[in-house]
Design a protein around this motif. Sequence first.
Motif, mmCIF file in Angstrom:
data_model
loop_
_atom_site.group_PDB
_atom_site.id
_atom_site.type_symbol
_atom_site.label_atom_id
_atom_site.label_comp_id
_atom_site.label_asym_id
_atom_site.label_seq_id
_atom_site.Cartn_x
_atom_site.Cartn_y
_atom_site.Cartn_z
ATOM 1 N N ASP A 70 -2.052 -7.344 -6.932
ATOM 2 C CA ASP A 70 -1.285 -6.132 -7.172
ATOM 3 C C ASP A 70 -1.269 -5.239 -5.939
ATOM 4 O O ASP A 70 -2.327 -4.938 -5.359
ATOM 5 N N PHE A 71 -0.088 -4.777 -5.579
ATOM 6 C CA PHE A 71 0.092 -3.817 -4.493
ATOM 7 C C PHE A 71 0.429 -2.471 -5.118
ATOM 8 O O PHE A 71 1.505 -2.284 -5.676
ATOM 9 N N ILE A 72 -0.514 -1.543 -5.035
ATOM 10 C CA ILE A 72 -0.341 -0.196 -5.568
ATOM 11 C C ILE A 72 0.356 0.637 -4.497
ATOM 12 O O ILE A 72 -0.177 0.821 -3.404
ATOM 13 N N PHE A 73 1.548 1.154 -4.814
ATOM 14 C CA PHE A 73 2.313 1.822 -3.759
ATOM 15 C C PHE A 73 3.032 3.069 -4.266
ATOM 16 O O PHE A 73 3.297 3.234 -5.450
ATOM 17 N N ASP A 74 3.310 3.938 -3.312
ATOM 18 C CA ASP A 74 4.191 5.088 -3.503
ATOM 19 C C ASP A 74 5.028 5.169 -2.233
ATOM 20 O O ASP A 74 4.496 5.068 -1.116
ATOM 21 N N LEU A 75 6.323 5.378 -2.379
ATOM 22 C CA LEU A 75 7.235 5.426 -1.242
ATOM 23 C C LEU A 75 6.917 6.565 -0.280
ATOM 24 O O LEU A 75 7.362 6.557 0.867
ATOM 25 N N ALA A 76 6.134 7.544 -0.738
ATOM 26 C CA ALA A 76 5.798 8.694 0.100
ATOM 27 C C ALA A 76 4.838 8.345 1.228
ATOM 28 O O ALA A 76 4.704 9.101 2.192
ATOM 29 N N SER A 77 4.161 7.220 1.113
ATOM 30 C CA SER A 77 3.120 6.860 2.079
ATOM 31 C C SER A 77 3.667 6.030 3.235
ATOM 32 O O SER A 77 4.175 4.929 3.015
ATOM 33 N N PRO A 78 3.532 6.508 4.469
ATOM 34 C CA PRO A 78 3.958 5.679 5.600
ATOM 35 C C PRO A 78 3.152 4.389 5.694
ATOM 36 O O PRO A 78 3.678 3.351 6.101
ATOM 37 N N ASN A 79 1.893 4.447 5.305
ATOM 38 C CA ASN A 79 1.079 3.233 5.344
ATOM 39 C C ASN A 79 1.515 2.217 4.294
ATOM 40 O O ASN A 79 1.345 1.013 4.481
ATOM 41 N N ALA A 80 2.102 2.686 3.187
ATOM 42 C CA ALA A 80 2.675 1.764 2.210
ATOM 43 C C ALA A 80 3.869 1.041 2.818
ATOM 44 O O ALA A 80 4.099 -0.147 2.555
ATOM 45 N N TYR A 81 4.632 1.744 3.647
ATOM 46 C CA TYR A 81 5.743 1.112 4.374
ATOM 47 C C TYR A 81 5.220 -0.003 5.262
ATOM 48 O O TYR A 81 5.754 -1.123 5.253
ATOM 49 N N PHE A 82 4.171 0.285 6.029
ATOM 50 C CA PHE A 82 3.626 -0.735 6.931
ATOM 51 C C PHE A 82 3.131 -1.956 6.159
ATOM 52 O O PHE A 82 3.397 -3.099 6.551
ATOM 53 N N VAL A 83 2.419 -1.720 5.070
ATOM 54 C CA VAL A 83 1.896 -2.839 4.283
ATOM 55 C C VAL A 83 3.040 -3.661 3.698
ATOM 56 O O VAL A 83 3.015 -4.889 3.732
ATOM 57 N N HIS A 84 4.038 -2.979 3.162
ATOM 58 C CA HIS A 84 5.206 -3.680 2.609
ATOM 59 C C HIS A 84 5.821 -4.621 3.640
ATOM 60 O O HIS A 84 6.180 -5.760 3.328
ATOM 61 N N LYS A 85 5.928 -4.154 4.859
ATOM 62 C CA LYS A 85 6.531 -4.960 5.920
ATOM 63 C C LYS A 85 5.683 -6.183 6.272
ATOM 64 O O LYS A 85 6.208 -7.192 6.753
ATOM 65 N N MET A 86 4.377 -6.103 6.009
ATOM 66 C CA MET A 86 3.477 -7.181 6.390
ATOM 67 C C MET A 86 3.242 -8.203 5.282
ATOM 68 O O MET A 86 2.777 -9.318 5.544
ATOM 69 N N LEU A 87 3.534 -7.858 4.031
ATOM 70 C CA LEU A 87 3.164 -8.724 2.922
ATOM 71 C C LEU A 87 3.910 -10.052 2.917
ATOM 72 O O LEU A 87 3.363 -11.063 2.463
ATOM 73 N N SER A 88 5.132 -10.078 3.416
ATOM 74 C CA SER A 88 5.880 -11.339 3.428
ATOM 75 C C SER A 88 5.175 -12.381 4.295
ATOM 76 O O SER A 88 5.197 -13.581 3.978
ATOM 77 N N GLY A 131 -6.406 6.021 -3.326
ATOM 78 C CA GLY A 131 -5.308 6.335 -2.417
ATOM 79 C C GLY A 131 -4.342 5.166 -2.338
ATOM 80 O O GLY A 131 -4.478 4.169 -3.050
ATOM 81 N N ILE A 132 -3.378 5.308 -1.454
ATOM 82 C CA ILE A 132 -2.347 4.287 -1.255
ATOM 83 C C ILE A 132 -2.170 4.086 0.242
ATOM 84 O O ILE A 132 -2.170 5.080 0.987
ATOM 85 N N PRO A 133 -2.035 2.840 0.669
ATOM 86 C CA PRO A 133 -1.848 1.589 -0.066
ATOM 87 C C PRO A 133 -3.164 0.950 -0.516
ATOM 88 O O PRO A 133 -4.130 0.907 0.236
ATOM 89 N N THR A 134 -3.163 0.466 -1.744
ATOM 90 C CA THR A 134 -4.285 -0.277 -2.299
ATOM 91 C C THR A 134 -3.795 -1.625 -2.792
ATOM 92 O O THR A 134 -2.706 -1.711 -3.377
ATOM 93 N N ILE A 135 -4.586 -2.652 -2.543
ATOM 94 C CA ILE A 135 -4.261 -3.998 -3.018
ATOM 95 C C ILE A 135 -5.438 -4.535 -3.807
ATOM 96 O O ILE A 135 -6.597 -4.416 -3.381
ATOM 97 N N PHE A 136 -5.144 -5.098 -4.966
ATOM 98 C CA PHE A 136 -6.150 -5.788 -5.765
ATOM 99 C C PHE A 136 -5.866 -7.283 -5.726
ATOM 100 O O PHE A 136 -4.768 -7.720 -6.087
ATOM 101 N N VAL A 137 -6.840 -8.047 -5.252
ATOM 102 C CA VAL A 137 -6.765 -9.510 -5.324
ATOM 103 C C VAL A 137 -7.738 -9.905 -6.421
ATOM 104 O O VAL A 137 -8.952 -9.926 -6.220
ATOM 105 N N GLY A 138 -7.200 -10.189 -7.602
ATOM 106 C CA GLY A 138 -8.072 -10.334 -8.753
ATOM 107 C C GLY A 138 -8.782 -9.014 -8.990
ATOM 108 O O GLY A 138 -8.140 -7.963 -9.116
ATOM 109 N N LYS A 139 -10.106 -9.026 -8.995
ATOM 110 C CA LYS A 139 -10.884 -7.804 -9.187
ATOM 111 C C LYS A 139 -11.315 -7.158 -7.871
ATOM 112 O O LYS A 139 -11.925 -6.083 -7.880
#
Length: 206
Positions: free
Chosen positions: A4-22, A174-182
């Motif tokens: 799970d990728f926990i995100f809010d569009l307000a976060s610039p770091n969420a933008y960076f993570v989004h770009k890297m996930l692919s 905070g955001i960006p947060t990622i859960f890999v399983g637990k």
Amino acid sequence: MQIDFIFDLASPNAYFVHKMLSNIELNTGASFNYVPCLLGGIFKETGNKAPFEAFAGVKNKIAYERLEIQRFIQEHNLTDFVFNQHFPINTLFLMRCAAAESLKGTAELKKFIDTALHHIWEKSANMNDPEVAAKILIQSGYDFADLTLRANSKDTKALLVANTKSAVARGAFGIPTIFVGKQIFFGKERLSQVEQEIKRQTQDEK
């Protein structure tokens, strides 16, 4: 394995993570589940604050944070990024739109995320202005009246609140947060650890 990728569009770091996930998906064969949440809600639930507020009185800290952002941009060639001149962005309506699109499916959600992030963090659009946001979404092919109706529905609002509370209950602050399983990972700097954990859990499942 749920990722799970926990995100809010307000976060610039969420933008960076989004770009890297692919890249991580390509390297691991995994798929990320995007979970729209309210960053402000997470802060309220946990007592956290945005870095520019939390470290405002710490000499040199904000300057170093900006330096790290520039290093990350250069390292990963994310040169389309522009720090939004209207920051901070109030993304409540946009996140309700994201939650509404998530109810339609993953493809629709990711399309909306791509659109919103492009205009917020590449075009520096003033998405605080409802007229600007409406114009951009209409130009991007959205039926704005329908999207607004779905975004403001009781079910959509409840989903966004539930997502936010669930993220906090799982350990997010905070955001960006990622859960890999637990396993929880915070920040764009942990992406290599995220990839390693995915590979580890994938191997354990075999």
